[in-house]
Write a protein that holds these residues in place. Structure first.
Motif, PDB file in Angstrom:
ATOM      1  N   SER A 106       0.851  -1.197   0.000  1.00 49.04           N
ATOM      2  CA  SER A 106       0.000   0.000   0.000  1.00 49.04           C
ATOM      3  C   SER A 106       0.882   1.240   0.000  1.00 49.04           C
ATOM      4  N   ASP A 107       0.251   2.390  -0.216  1.00 46.88           N
ATOM      5  CA  ASP A 107       0.997   3.654  -0.148  1.00 46.88           C
ATOM      6  C   ASP A 107       1.608   3.846   1.242  1.00 46.88           C
ATOM      7  N   ALA A 108       0.858   3.502   2.280  1.00 43.68           N
ATOM      8  CA  ALA A 108       1.350   3.680   3.648  1.00 43.68           C
ATOM      9  C   ALA A 108       2.536   2.763   3.932  1.00 43.68           C
ATOM     10  N   SER A 109       2.468   1.521   3.470  1.00 43.99           N
ATOM     11  CA  SER A 109       3.581   0.599   3.713  1.00 43.99           C
ATOM     12  C   SER A 109       4.824   1.021   2.930  1.00 43.99           C
ATOM     13  N   ARG A 110       4.628   1.530   1.718  1.00 46.79           N
ATOM     14  CA  ARG A 110       5.776   1.973   0.922  1.00 46.79           C
ATOM     15  C   ARG A 110       6.446   3.195   1.560  1.00 46.79           C
ATOM     16  N   ALA A 111       5.659   4.106   2.093  1.00 44.44           N
ATOM     17  CA  ALA A 111       6.230   5.299   2.730  1.00 44.44           C
ATOM     18  C   ALA A 111       7.031   4.907   3.969  1.00 44.44           C
ATOM     19  N   ALA A 130       8.356   1.927   4.561  1.00 42.80           N
ATOM     20  CA  ALA A 130       9.495   1.121   4.135  1.00 42.80           C
ATOM     21  C   ALA A 130      10.640   1.984   3.616  1.00 42.80           C
ATOM     22  N   LYS A 131      10.302   3.044   2.897  1.00 47.85           N
ATOM     23  CA  LYS A 131      11.338   3.931   2.370  1.00 47.85           C
ATOM     24  C   LYS A 131      12.138   4.563   3.509  1.00 47.85           C
ATOM     25  N   ARG A 132      11.432   5.031   4.535  1.00 48.56           N
ATOM     26  CA  ARG A 132      12.125   5.642   5.679  1.00 48.56           C
ATOM     27  C   ARG A 132      12.926   4.601   6.452  1.00 48.56           C
ATOM     28  N   PHE A 133      12.361   3.406   6.605  1.00 51.27           N
ATOM     29  CA  PHE A 133      13.053   2.336   7.314  1.00 51.27           C
ATOM     30  C   PHE A 133      14.326   1.938   6.566  1.00 51.27           C
ATOM     31  N   GLN A 134      14.226   1.817   5.256  1.00 53.87           N
ATOM     32  CA  GLN A 134      15.394   1.440   4.455  1.00 53.87           C
ATOM     33  C   GLN A 134      16.499   2.485   4.544  1.00 53.87           C
ATOM     34  N   GLU A 135      16.122   3.740   4.622  1.00 52.04           N
ATOM     35  CA  GLU A 135      17.121   4.799   4.744  1.00 52.04           C
ATOM     36  C   GLU A 135      17.939   4.657   6.022  1.00 52.04           C
ATOM     37  N   ARG A 136      17.330   4.081   7.060  1.00 42.53           N
ATOM     38  CA  ARG A 136      18.015   3.922   8.340  1.00 42.53           C
ATOM     39  C   ARG A 136      18.735   2.584   8.455  1.00 42.53           C
ATOM     40  N   THR A 137      18.264   1.568   7.755  1.00 47.60           N
ATOM     41  CA  THR A 137      18.808   0.226   7.963  1.00 47.60           C
ATOM     42  C   THR A 137      19.466  -0.389   6.737  1.00 47.60           C
ATOM     43  N   GLY A 138      19.132   0.120   5.559  1.00 51.29           N
ATOM     44  CA  GLY A 138      19.650  -0.460   4.331  1.00 51.29           C
ATOM     45  C   GLY A 138      18.838  -1.625   3.816  1.00 51.29           C
ATOM     46  N   MET A 154      14.579  -3.426   3.498  1.00 52.34           N
ATOM     47  CA  MET A 154      13.149  -3.250   3.667  1.00 52.34           C
ATOM     48  C   MET A 154      12.700  -3.925   4.969  1.00 52.34           C
ATOM     49  N   PRO A 155      11.642  -3.438   5.586  1.00 53.71           N
ATOM     50  CA  PRO A 155      11.203  -4.023   6.854  1.00 53.71           C
ATOM     51  C   PRO A 155      10.585  -5.401   6.662  1.00 53.71           C
ATOM     52  N   THR A 156      10.874  -6.291   7.599  1.00 54.99           N
ATOM     53  CA  THR A 156      10.171  -7.557   7.663  1.00 54.99           C
ATOM     54  C   THR A 156       8.794  -7.335   8.287  1.00 54.99           C
ATOM     55  N   LYS A 157       7.948  -8.365   8.241  1.00 57.25           N
ATOM     56  CA  LYS A 157       6.633  -8.215   8.867  1.00 57.25           C
ATOM     57  C   LYS A 157       6.772  -8.034  10.373  1.00 57.25           C
ATOM     58  N   ASN A 158       7.761  -8.667  11.001  1.00 55.30           N
ATOM     59  CA  ASN A 158       7.964  -8.461  12.434  1.00 55.30           C
ATOM     60  C   ASN A 158       8.277  -7.000  12.732  1.00 55.30           C
ATOM     61  N   GLN A 159       9.182  -6.421  11.968  1.00 54.81           N
ATOM     62  CA  GLN A 159       9.570  -5.029  12.205  1.00 54.81           C
ATOM     63  C   GLN A 159       8.413  -4.068  11.932  1.00 54.81           C
ATOM     64  N   ALA A 160       7.624  -4.349  10.886  1.00 56.72           N
ATOM     65  CA  ALA A 160       6.449  -3.520  10.600  1.00 56.72           C
ATOM     66  C   ALA A 160       5.414  -3.637  11.708  1.00 56.72           C
ATOM     67  N   LEU A 161       5.258  -4.837  12.261  1.00 59.14           N
ATOM     68  CA  LEU A 161       4.297  -5.029  13.341  1.00 59.14           C
ATOM     69  C   LEU A 161       4.761  -4.372  14.633  1.00 59.14           C
ATOM     70  N   ILE A 162       6.060  -4.299  14.853  1.00 61.10           N
ATOM     71  CA  ILE A 162       6.568  -3.553  16.010  1.00 61.10           C
ATOM     72  C   ILE A 162       6.194  -2.083  15.887  1.00 61.10           C
ATOM     73  N   TYR A 163       6.399  -1.521  14.703  1.00 54.15           N
ATOM     74  CA  TYR A 163       5.994  -0.126  14.486  1.00 54.15           C
ATOM     75  C   TYR A 163       4.503   0.045  14.757  1.00 54.15           C
ATOM     76  N   THR A 164       3.691  -0.877  14.253  1.00 48.79           N
ATOM     77  CA  THR A 164       2.242  -0.810  14.421  1.00 48.79           C
ATOM     78  C   THR A 164       1.856  -0.948  15.887  1.00 48.79           C
ATOM     79  N   ALA A 165       2.424  -1.942  16.574  1.00 44.86           N
ATOM     80  CA  ALA A 165       2.064  -2.211  17.963  1.00 44.86           C
ATOM     81  C   ALA A 165       2.469  -1.066  18.883  1.00 44.86           C
ATOM     82  N   VAL A 166       3.689  -0.558  18.721  1.00 45.61           N
ATOM     83  CA  VAL A 166       4.148   0.539  19.578  1.00 45.61           C
ATOM     84  C   VAL A 166       3.298   1.785  19.347  1.00 45.61           C
TER      85      VAL A 166
END
Length: 403
Positions: free
Chosen positions: A285-290, A292-300, A302-314
């Motif tokens: 989705s547009d939200a996931s791509r936005a 992911a782009k920021r996450f990739q800039e920090r980590t090099g 793309m986020p895994t589902k675990n990492q995306a769910l951490i963002y969502t849960a927190v």
């Protein structure tokens, strides 16, 4: 009203004020969230430093504070040992004033920390470990389970693969409780639909040579070869399946707990055609791509589902504290269950037992020719309705009944 009665009335009002919204507050004047993860072992890519970054991003995006109190992210490596994880959780709760713990790869670790959190009456948000027991059996009013559990990973995937012609199955299963649970739940679905399991090979954790298992699967003539494993066990088996020509044949290869970092590491020439379900893909989705782009800039990466769910849960936890006016675990978790979950434009809610409900997607790994970039790895096959994916709630696990 006489003076004595008036005094009692005033005392009662004061007590009510202390126990109601006016007493709502942030313990220790800090909202402290602990990311308990694998920083150095086999799950460091799917969790690890990326898990910490995801939590930090959620705190920063929320403004860095809730109810005027700062949000602090701390982290530790549980070394994939339940006793180490339990010890860290107790120290965090008792000494370091941590309010909530998130992540927790590995079933035994999640169950251990869930038990400590229940004892200490603190919040735990499990985004990595997959056993459905976390809500079906060991639920708690202050615990929530965010990732697709063993039932969702198998039931939705098995049904979807069956409906696409996968009538006969051969399992290559890691010989421990997690692998057994995956195979058992997938088998139940396949057999309930009229399919059959034609064979099984079980292997120890960290097996190096899968040749005998793969040859048995290949010669079985099954429609599907299913890998009930995770991490290094899964990726090594898929690499060797490619060497034996299984990825080029007529059999459908399917996994259950698969991360985008697994597929990236395997490469499309090896992994193409692999089928599995997932709660999240960076390009959904547009939200996931936005994000992911920021996450990739920090980590090099793309986020895994675990990492995306951490963002969502927190993020959801901080919203709940803001709504409840307190980080007290029972109040915050009630608020978490009352609000819809912002899950990258995918409708989602937390059920009374803490189970995150949503519609997973069945994906197939793209061919090299179909891929348009280094992380363009999945194509969506179909949506799996949440009613197919998740178990009904155990009535005893409704919030407040298992506390």
């Amino acid at each position: 009203m006489n003076r004595y009665a008036a005094g009692l009335c005033g005392a009662a009002l004061a007590l009510a004020a202390l126990s109601g919204p006016a007493a709502a507050q942030i313990s220790d004047d800090v909202v402290r969230i602990g990311v308990l993860t694998d920083l150095s072992g086999p799950y460091a890519d799917s969790g690890g430093r990326g898990s910490v970054v995801a939590a930090e991003m959620a705190a920063r995006d929320f403004g860095g504070a809730v109810k005027g109190k700062p949000v602090e992210i701390v982290s530790a490596d549980h070394q994939n040992k339940p006793d180490v994880a339990s010890s860290i959780a107790r120290r965090w709760y008792d000494v370091d004033r941590v309010d909530a713990i998130v992540d927790l790869p590995v079933t035994a670790i999640a169950l251990a920390v869930q038990a400590v959190s229940k004892e200490k009456h603190r919040t735990v948000m499990i985004t990595a470990a997959a056993t459905s027991d976390l809500t079906a059996k060991t639920c708690s009013p202050t615990s929530s389970h965010w990732t697709d559990d063993t039932h969702a990973l198998t039931a939705g995937t098995a049904r979807a693969v069956f409906e696409r012609g996968g009538r006969s199955w051969y399992f290559i299963t890691v010989d421990h409780a997690f692998g057994h649970a995956l195979q058992k739940e997938a088998t139940a679905v396949v057999e309930s639909l009229g399919g059959r399991v034609v064979g099984t090979s079980r292997h120890p954790i960290n097996t190096a040579d899968y040749s005998s298992f793969l040859l048995q699967a290949q010669s079985s003539g099954s429609d599907v070869v299913a890998f009930a494993s995770v991490g290094d066990d899964f990726t090594k088996a898929i690499k060797q399946a490619n060497e034996f020509g299984l990825t080029q044949g007529q059999q459908t290869l399917t996994g259950f707990l698969v991360y985008v970092t697994d597929i990236k590491g395997l490469g499309l020439p090896v992994a193409h055609g692999l089928t599995f379900s997932s709660a999240f893909y960076w390009d959904q989705s547009d939200a996931s791509r936005a994000f992911a782009k920021r996450f990739q800039e920090r980590t090099g990466a793309m986020p895994t589902k675990n990492q995306a769910l951490i963002y969502t849960a927190v993020t959801h936890y901080l919203k709940a504290i803001d709504r409840a006016g307190t980080d007290e675990a029972a109040a915050a978790n009630r608020a978490m269950r009352e609000m819809p979950v912002a899950f990258f434009d995918r409708p989602a809610t937390l059920r009374a037992d803490g189970r995150l409900l949503y519609d997973p997607t069945l994906y197939r790994v793209k061919t090299e020719a179909a891929s348009k970039g280094p992380w363009d790895l999945y194509e969506a096959v179909r949506t799996i309705p949440q009613g197919e994916a998740f178990l009904p709630m155990n009535p005893a696990c409704a919030a407040g009944q298992n506390g």
